[in-house]
Motif scaffolding. Structure first.
Motif, mmCIF file in Angstrom:
data_model
loop_
_atom_site.group_PDB
_atom_site.id
_atom_site.type_symbol
_atom_site.label_atom_id
_atom_site.label_comp_id
_atom_site.label_asym_id
_atom_site.label_seq_id
_atom_site.Cartn_x
_atom_site.Cartn_y
_atom_site.Cartn_z
ATOM 1 N N GLY A 50 12.458 2.733 9.321
ATOM 2 C CA GLY A 50 12.670 2.257 7.952
ATOM 3 C C GLY A 50 11.397 1.745 7.312
ATOM 4 O O GLY A 50 11.429 0.864 6.458
ATOM 5 N N ALA A 51 10.259 2.306 7.731
ATOM 6 C CA ALA A 51 8.962 1.897 7.188
ATOM 7 C C ALA A 51 8.231 3.141 6.685
ATOM 8 O O ALA A 51 8.637 4.272 6.963
ATOM 9 C CB ALA A 51 8.147 1.189 8.245
ATOM 10 N N GLU A 52 7.157 2.913 5.950
ATOM 11 C CA GLU A 52 6.365 4.018 5.423
ATOM 12 C C GLU A 52 4.897 3.744 5.699
ATOM 13 O O GLU A 52 4.397 2.651 5.457
ATOM 14 C CB GLU A 52 6.602 4.145 3.917
ATOM 15 N N TYR A 53 4.198 4.754 6.208
ATOM 16 C CA TYR A 53 2.780 4.653 6.521
ATOM 17 C C TYR A 53 1.989 5.431 5.481
ATOM 18 O O TYR A 53 2.302 6.585 5.203
ATOM 19 C CB TYR A 53 2.526 5.232 7.919
ATOM 20 N N LYS A 54 1.003 4.789 4.875
ATOM 21 C CA LYS A 54 0.192 5.435 3.846
ATOM 22 C C LYS A 54 -1.277 5.119 4.093
ATOM 23 O O LYS A 54 -1.623 4.106 4.696
ATOM 24 C CB LYS A 54 0.566 4.914 2.449
ATOM 25 N N VAL A 55 -2.134 5.993 3.576
ATOM 26 C CA VAL A 55 -3.574 5.775 3.587
ATOM 27 C C VAL A 55 -4.030 5.788 2.133
ATOM 28 O O VAL A 55 -3.758 6.744 1.408
ATOM 29 C CB VAL A 55 -4.308 6.862 4.400
ATOM 30 N N TYR A 56 -4.679 4.695 1.717
ATOM 31 C CA TYR A 56 -5.219 4.579 0.365
ATOM 32 C C TYR A 56 -6.699 4.239 0.465
ATOM 33 O O TYR A 56 -7.153 3.710 1.483
ATOM 34 C CB TYR A 56 -4.527 3.441 -0.412
ATOM 35 N N LYS A 57 -7.414 4.482 -0.605
ATOM 36 C CA LYS A 57 -8.808 4.057 -0.656
ATOM 37 C C LYS A 57 -8.834 2.524 -0.671
ATOM 38 O O LYS A 57 -8.013 1.882 -1.334
ATOM 39 C CB LYS A 57 -9.496 4.594 -1.910
ATOM 40 N N ASN A 58 -9.791 1.967 0.053
ATOM 41 C CA ASN A 58 -9.894 0.509 0.122
ATOM 42 C C ASN A 58 -10.102 -0.115 -1.249
ATOM 43 O O ASN A 58 -9.554 -1.185 -1.542
ATOM 44 C CB ASN A 58 -11.027 0.106 1.069
ATOM 45 N N THR A 59 -10.880 0.530 -2.121
ATOM 46 C CA THR A 59 -11.134 -0.039 -3.443
ATOM 47 C C THR A 59 -9.842 -0.185 -4.240
ATOM 48 O O THR A 59 -9.670 -1.157 -4.978
ATOM 49 C CB THR A 59 -12.132 0.836 -4.237
ATOM 50 N N LEU A 60 -8.926 0.760 -4.058
ATOM 51 C CA LEU A 60 -7.649 0.688 -4.776
ATOM 52 C C LEU A 60 -6.746 -0.384 -4.174
ATOM 53 O O LEU A 60 -6.029 -1.084 -4.896
ATOM 54 C CB LEU A 60 -6.962 2.052 -4.785
ATOM 55 N N MET A 61 -6.790 -0.524 -2.841
ATOM 56 C CA MET A 61 -5.992 -1.585 -2.208
ATOM 57 C C MET A 61 -6.546 -2.958 -2.590
ATOM 58 O O MET A 61 -5.779 -3.900 -2.796
ATOM 59 C CB MET A 61 -5.964 -1.403 -0.684
ATOM 60 N N VAL A 62 -7.870 -3.070 -2.703
ATOM 61 C CA VAL A 62 -8.474 -4.339 -3.131
ATOM 62 C C VAL A 62 -7.943 -4.727 -4.500
ATOM 63 O O VAL A 62 -7.541 -5.871 -4.729
ATOM 64 C CB VAL A 62 -10.029 -4.238 -3.136
ATOM 65 N N ARG A 63 -7.921 -3.764 -5.414
ATOM 66 C CA ARG A 63 -7.395 -4.043 -6.763
ATOM 67 C C ARG A 63 -5.928 -4.474 -6.718
ATOM 68 O O ARG A 63 -5.521 -5.426 -7.384
ATOM 69 C CB ARG A 63 -7.490 -2.794 -7.638
ATOM 70 N N ALA A 64 -5.126 -3.748 -5.938
ATOM 71 C CA ALA A 64 -3.692 -4.031 -5.871
ATOM 72 C C ALA A 64 -3.446 -5.423 -5.297
ATOM 73 O O ALA A 64 -2.656 -6.194 -5.855
ATOM 74 C CB ALA A 64 -2.985 -2.976 -5.024
ATOM 75 N N PHE A 65 -4.108 -5.765 -4.183
ATOM 76 C CA PHE A 65 -3.864 -7.070 -3.570
ATOM 77 C C PHE A 65 -4.446 -8.207 -4.399
ATOM 78 O O PHE A 65 -3.938 -9.324 -4.357
ATOM 79 C CB PHE A 65 -4.359 -7.087 -2.121
ATOM 80 N N LYS A 66 -5.465 -7.907 -5.184
ATOM 81 C CA LYS A 66 -5.980 -8.915 -6.118
ATOM 82 C C LYS A 66 -4.936 -9.191 -7.197
ATOM 83 O O LYS A 66 -4.656 -10.335 -7.526
ATOM 84 C CB LYS A 66 -7.290 -8.439 -6.746
ATOM 85 N N GLU A 67 -4.333 -8.119 -7.731
ATOM 86 C CA GLU A 67 -3.272 -8.285 -8.742
ATOM 87 C C GLU A 67 -2.061 -9.020 -8.174
ATOM 88 O O GLU A 67 -1.369 -9.729 -8.891
ATOM 89 C CB GLU A 67 -2.829 -6.917 -9.293
#
Length: 175
Positions: A50-67
């Protein structure tokens, strides 16, 4: 052209935020050294849990977690990262990633997030040791049911004693 790329990046950041908001826990891991077959197997195990594994660019994850107000999580976003979002069970992603890391030493756990709190590798492993949600609920309900059942047994014993006493009185009066 430039605007299309910017829109695509904004869309991915929104996707990360949406997946985070739907999830009960998140696990970040370094997948460096895993072959395609191993990553496919890992994705399948996450899906089954019941989980999902994804690979994203670190720069995009930085933006998302900052938001999301989780800037402290960004310190772990170095090198190639895969992220698992656990949707159904809080322990799902932690359990799969911990078990897979035991079998494949190339997978390195980095950090996680549970209820908005950043957790370290030891806490991920501790979370993985917890039984599934259904088992925990059964244990809680069993604990709640036990006193009620004990009370019913006590009442039944008292009633049984009263019946024996009344039967003894009746037998004595008959004689």
């Amino acid at each position: 052209m430039k605007e299309a790329v910017l829109r695509e990046k904004e869309q991915i950041v929104s996707e990360i935020i949406e997946k985070y908001n739907k999830s009960s826990s998140v696990v970040l891991m370094d997948y460096r050294g895993l072959d395609v077959e191993s990553i496919t197997e890992l994705r399948s195990k996450f899906r089954n849990a019941g989980a999902e594994y994804k690979v994203y660019k670190n720069t995009l994850m930085v933006r998302a977690f900052k938001e999301l107000g989780l800037e402290d999580f960004n310190q772990f976003l170095e090198g190639p990262n895969g992220i698992a979002f656990s949707y159904e069970d809080i322990v799902g992603a932690a359990k799969v990633s911990t078990e897979f890391a035991k079998e494949n030493d190339k997978l390195e756990l980095k950090a996680g997030i549970v209820d908005g709190k950043i957790i370290d590798i030891n806490e991920i492993k501790a979370l993985a040791e917890l039984p599934p949600k259904e088992v925990l609920l059964a244990q809680v309900l069993g604990g709640m049911n036990s006193p009620i059942q004990g009370f019913a047994n006590v009442l039944q014993g008292t009633i049984r004693s009263l019946v024996y006493a009344l039967d003894a009185v009746r037998a004595k009066q008959e004689n």
